[in-house]
Design a protein around this motif. Structure first.
Motif, PDB file in Angstrom:
ATOM      1  N   ASP A 200       0.812  -1.220   0.000  1.00 52.64           N
ATOM      2  CA  ASP A 200       0.000   0.000   0.000  1.00 52.64           C
ATOM      3  C   ASP A 200       0.845   1.269   0.000  1.00 52.64           C
ATOM      4  OD1 ASP A 200      -2.558  -1.413   0.352  1.00 52.64           O
ATOM      5  OD2 ASP A 200      -1.781  -1.879   2.350  1.00 52.64           O
ATOM      6  N   TRP A 201       1.971   1.233   0.719  1.00 51.49           N
ATOM      7  CA  TRP A 201       2.804   2.428   0.861  1.00 51.49           C
ATOM      8  C   TRP A 201       4.098   2.229   0.092  1.00 51.49           C
ATOM      9  CZ3 TRP A 201       2.601   2.933   6.949  1.00 51.49           C
ATOM     10  CH2 TRP A 201       1.274   3.157   7.338  1.00 51.49           C
ATOM     11  N   HIS A 202       4.324   3.067  -0.910  1.00 48.73           N
ATOM     12  CA  HIS A 202       5.511   2.936  -1.754  1.00 48.73           C
ATOM     13  C   HIS A 202       6.500   4.080  -1.562  1.00 48.73           C
ATOM     14  CE1 HIS A 202       3.039   0.299  -4.770  1.00 48.73           C
ATOM     15  NE2 HIS A 202       3.275  -0.306  -3.621  1.00 48.73           N
ATOM     16  N   HIS A 203       6.251   4.933  -0.575  1.00 49.84           N
ATOM     17  CA  HIS A 203       7.127   6.075  -0.325  1.00 49.84           C
ATOM     18  C   HIS A 203       7.608   6.038   1.119  1.00 49.84           C
ATOM     19  CE1 HIS A 203       5.935   7.794  -4.184  1.00 49.84           C
ATOM     20  NE2 HIS A 203       4.678   7.563  -3.853  1.00 49.84           N
ATOM     21  N   VAL A 204       8.891   6.312   1.312  1.00 52.00           N
ATOM     22  CA  VAL A 204       9.459   6.292   2.662  1.00 52.00           C
ATOM     23  C   VAL A 204       8.756   7.308   3.549  1.00 52.00           C
ATOM     24  CG1 VAL A 204      11.570   6.607   4.010  1.00 52.00           C
ATOM     25  CG2 VAL A 204      11.680   5.497   1.769  1.00 52.00           C
ATOM     26  N   ALA A 205       8.318   8.403   2.979  1.00 53.80           N
ATOM     27  CA  ALA A 205       7.626   9.429   3.761  1.00 53.80           C
ATOM     28  C   ALA A 205       6.373   8.881   4.443  1.00 53.80           C
ATOM     29  CB  ALA A 205       7.261  10.615   2.866  1.00 53.80           C
ATOM     30  N   ASP A 206       5.694   7.922   3.800  1.00 51.99           N
ATOM     31  CA  ASP A 206       4.515   7.306   4.417  1.00 51.99           C
ATOM     32  C   ASP A 206       4.894   6.616   5.723  1.00 51.99           C
ATOM     33  OD1 ASP A 206       2.941   8.084   2.238  1.00 51.99           O
ATOM     34  OD2 ASP A 206       3.429   6.242   1.139  1.00 51.99           O
ATOM     35  N   GLY A 229      19.946   2.466   1.605  1.00 49.25           N
ATOM     36  CA  GLY A 229      19.017   3.439   2.161  1.00 49.25           C
ATOM     37  C   GLY A 229      17.611   2.903   2.302  1.00 49.25           C
ATOM     38  N   ALA A 230      16.762   3.679   2.960  1.00 47.13           N
ATOM     39  CA  ALA A 230      15.391   3.250   3.228  1.00 47.13           C
ATOM     40  C   ALA A 230      14.586   3.068   1.944  1.00 47.13           C
ATOM     41  CB  ALA A 230      14.699   4.269   4.142  1.00 47.13           C
ATOM     42  N   LYS A 231      14.800   3.925   0.948  1.00 51.39           N
ATOM     43  CA  LYS A 231      14.053   3.819  -0.306  1.00 51.39           C
ATOM     44  C   LYS A 231      14.466   2.569  -1.072  1.00 51.39           C
ATOM     45  CE  LYS A 231      11.447   4.973  -3.804  1.00 51.39           C
ATOM     46  NZ  LYS A 231      10.019   4.561  -3.776  1.00 51.39           N
ATOM     47  N   VAL A 232      15.756   2.295  -1.138  1.00 46.76           N
ATOM     48  CA  VAL A 232      16.222   1.090  -1.821  1.00 46.76           C
ATOM     49  C   VAL A 232      15.683  -0.148  -1.118  1.00 46.76           C
ATOM     50  CG1 VAL A 232      18.254  -0.285  -2.418  1.00 46.76           C
ATOM     51  CG2 VAL A 232      18.282   2.195  -2.737  1.00 46.76           C
ATOM     52  N   PHE A 233      15.722  -0.154   0.200  1.00 45.24           N
ATOM     53  CA  PHE A 233      15.201  -1.292   0.966  1.00 45.24           C
ATOM     54  C   PHE A 233      13.732  -1.534   0.641  1.00 45.24           C
ATOM     55  CE2 PHE A 233      13.224  -3.123   4.745  1.00 45.24           C
ATOM     56  CZ  PHE A 233      14.054  -4.207   5.017  1.00 45.24           C
ATOM     57  N   LEU A 234      12.950  -0.466   0.613  1.00 48.77           N
ATOM     58  CA  LEU A 234      11.528  -0.583   0.308  1.00 48.77           C
ATOM     59  C   LEU A 234      11.305  -1.063  -1.119  1.00 48.77           C
ATOM     60  CD1 LEU A 234       8.506  -0.095   0.818  1.00 48.77           C
ATOM     61  CD2 LEU A 234       8.904   2.336   0.361  1.00 48.77           C
ATOM     62  N   ASP A 235      12.001  -0.457  -2.081  1.00 45.43           N
ATOM     63  CA  ASP A 235      11.824  -0.849  -3.481  1.00 45.43           C
ATOM     64  C   ASP A 235      12.221  -2.300  -3.710  1.00 45.43           C
ATOM     65  OD1 ASP A 235      10.898   1.642  -4.158  1.00 45.43           O
ATOM     66  OD2 ASP A 235      12.787   2.339  -5.038  1.00 45.43           O
ATOM     67  N   GLN A 236      13.283  -2.750  -3.061  1.00 46.32           N
ATOM     68  CA  GLN A 236      13.708  -4.136  -3.227  1.00 46.32           C
ATOM     69  C   GLN A 236      12.679  -5.098  -2.651  1.00 46.32           C
ATOM     70  OE1 GLN A 236      16.468  -5.506  -4.908  1.00 46.32           O
ATOM     71  NE2 GLN A 236      16.356  -3.417  -5.729  1.00 46.32           N
ATOM     72  N   ARG A 237      12.012  -4.691  -1.578  1.00 48.70           N
ATOM     73  CA  ARG A 237      10.958  -5.562  -1.013  1.00 48.70           C
ATOM     74  C   ARG A 237       9.778  -5.666  -1.969  1.00 48.70           C
ATOM     75  NH1 ARG A 237       8.456  -8.985  -0.217  1.00 48.70           N
ATOM     76  NH2 ARG A 237       7.433  -9.832   1.651  1.00 48.70           N
ATOM     77  N   VAL A 238       9.384  -4.553  -2.572  1.00 53.12           N
ATOM     78  CA  VAL A 238       8.290  -4.585  -3.545  1.00 53.12           C
ATOM     79  C   VAL A 238       8.697  -5.409  -4.764  1.00 53.12           C
ATOM     80  CG1 VAL A 238       6.808  -3.182  -5.035  1.00 53.12           C
ATOM     81  CG2 VAL A 238       7.410  -2.361  -2.752  1.00 53.12           C
ATOM     82  N   LEU A 239       9.921  -5.214  -5.238  1.00 52.55           N
ATOM     83  CA  LEU A 239      10.404  -5.956  -6.403  1.00 52.55           C
ATOM     84  C   LEU A 239      10.432  -7.459  -6.125  1.00 52.55           C
ATOM     85  CD1 LEU A 239      11.699  -5.975  -9.243  1.00 52.55           C
ATOM     86  CD2 LEU A 239      13.927  -5.771  -8.100  1.00 52.55           C
ATOM     87  N   LEU A 240      10.883  -7.853  -4.949  1.00 55.68           N
ATOM     88  CA  LEU A 240      10.924  -9.279  -4.616  1.00 55.68           C
ATOM     89  C   LEU A 240       9.527  -9.884  -4.677  1.00 55.68           C
ATOM     90  CD1 LEU A 240      12.213 -11.878  -3.586  1.00 55.68           C
ATOM     91  CD2 LEU A 240      12.069 -10.932  -1.264  1.00 55.68           C
ATOM     92  N   GLU A 241       8.546  -9.191  -4.105  1.00 57.34           N
ATOM     93  CA  GLU A 241       7.182  -9.729  -4.126  1.00 57.34           C
ATOM     94  C   GLU A 241       6.643  -9.761  -5.550  1.00 57.34           C
ATOM     95  OE1 GLU A 241       4.495 -11.754  -1.825  1.00 57.34           O
ATOM     96  OE2 GLU A 241       6.400 -10.840  -1.225  1.00 57.34           O
TER      97      GLU A 241
END
Length: 294
Positions: A200-206, A229-241
């Protein structure tokens, strides 16, 4: 993958043996083979618990989230909750398999995030790790046979000792030294929030707003724990799924986009292409052409 269709993924729930409801259980590869006479272990599966495996002898193969690993004496494997994995060849492997629930060792969150799915221990480290695993196994067996002696706290400490002995040096020591440090706690909270909300949340600011931190604090804490960084960590989690959905379901690209919280297939395709260098349909076709990891 057969006839162009993804291999089904078995969802494995933590289901301890009778009398073993302590959040941790110790098996070995011989026991796995006895329990799994139909060889489900060679098919894709997704556990909701941790598995730490040590190869004391023999050779084999393992696949986890699109990585293939050759197992030899001294190999260590850490399967985390949600990983899609399979034991592709473990008929001659011997060694312990330690199963434990998520949250049984919350202080190891940063080490978990930074540790690969498979690594190698030299002979001395392997012997010490196997000794720690045997100690844990004996205490676990005693707790099952004599319930009034059961101590989840003791089992937790012994599991922590095993992990400290088995994990690559840097992640384990860094996380242990920083267990009470604010940075480690910030990352722990961020990582838990990402697992809960990444669709649901794709931005670190969320996450910063929800957790009460600013983006820079999340970035510093994530980089200290994982090296990114936090953005790379988040993007990699979305990409893995996204890769898991493309590889192991029949969902069309638009369906994957909806499952992952993208407004439309075009936005998802743009994200995927930016992260993986190819569009999702092409990635899926290439994965299928390669045999689906088989």
């Amino acid at each position: 993958m057969e006839n162009g269709h993804p291999a089904p993924v078995r969802q494995l729930r933590y289901s301890p043996a009778v009398g073993s409801s302590h959040g941790v259980e110790v098996l070995d590869f011989a026991a796995l083979r006895r329990m799994d006479v139909r060889r489900h272990r060679v098919l894709p599966q997704r556990p909701d618990f941790h598995v730490l495996a040590l190869i004391a002898s023999g050779t084999g193969g393992h696949e986890a989230d699109f990585g293939a690993y050759r197992l030899t004496e001294g190999s260590a494997v850490w399967i985390r909750p949600g990983m899609v994995h399979r034991w592709s060849d473990t008929d001659t492997c011997d060694g312990p398999l330690v199963l434990f629930r998520p949250g049984f060792l919350p202080g190891f969150t940063a080490a978990e995030a930074a540790t690969p799915a498979c690594w190698h221990l030299d002979r001395q480290r392997l012997d010490l790790a196997l000794f720690a695993a045997r100690h844990l196994a004996r205490e676990h067996d005693a707790a099952v046979r004599t319930p009034h002696l059961a101590s989840p706290a003791l089992l937790s400490h012994l599991l922590a000792a095993l992990l400290l002995r088995a994990l690559p040096d840097a992640p384990a020591r860094t996380d242990t030294a920083a267990a009470g440090h604010r940075s480690a706690d910030v990352f722990r909270r961020y990582r838990a929030a990402v697992e809960e909300h990444f669709t649901d949340w794709h931005h670190v600011a969320d996450y910063a707003r929800a957790l009460g931190y600013d983006v820079r604090t999340l970035t510093r804490a994530t980089r200290a724990a994982t090296g990114t960084g936090a953005k790379v960590f988040l993007d990699q989690r979305v990409l893995l799924e996204a890769k898991r959905l493309l590889a192991h379901t029949d969902l069309p690209v638009a369906g994957c986009a909806r499952r992952l919280g993208f407004g439309d297939a075009a936005a998802f395709t743009t994200f995927f292409r930016r992260q993986a260098a190819v569009p999702p349909a092409a990635w899926r076709a290439a994965y299928a052409a390669a045999g689906g990891g088989a």
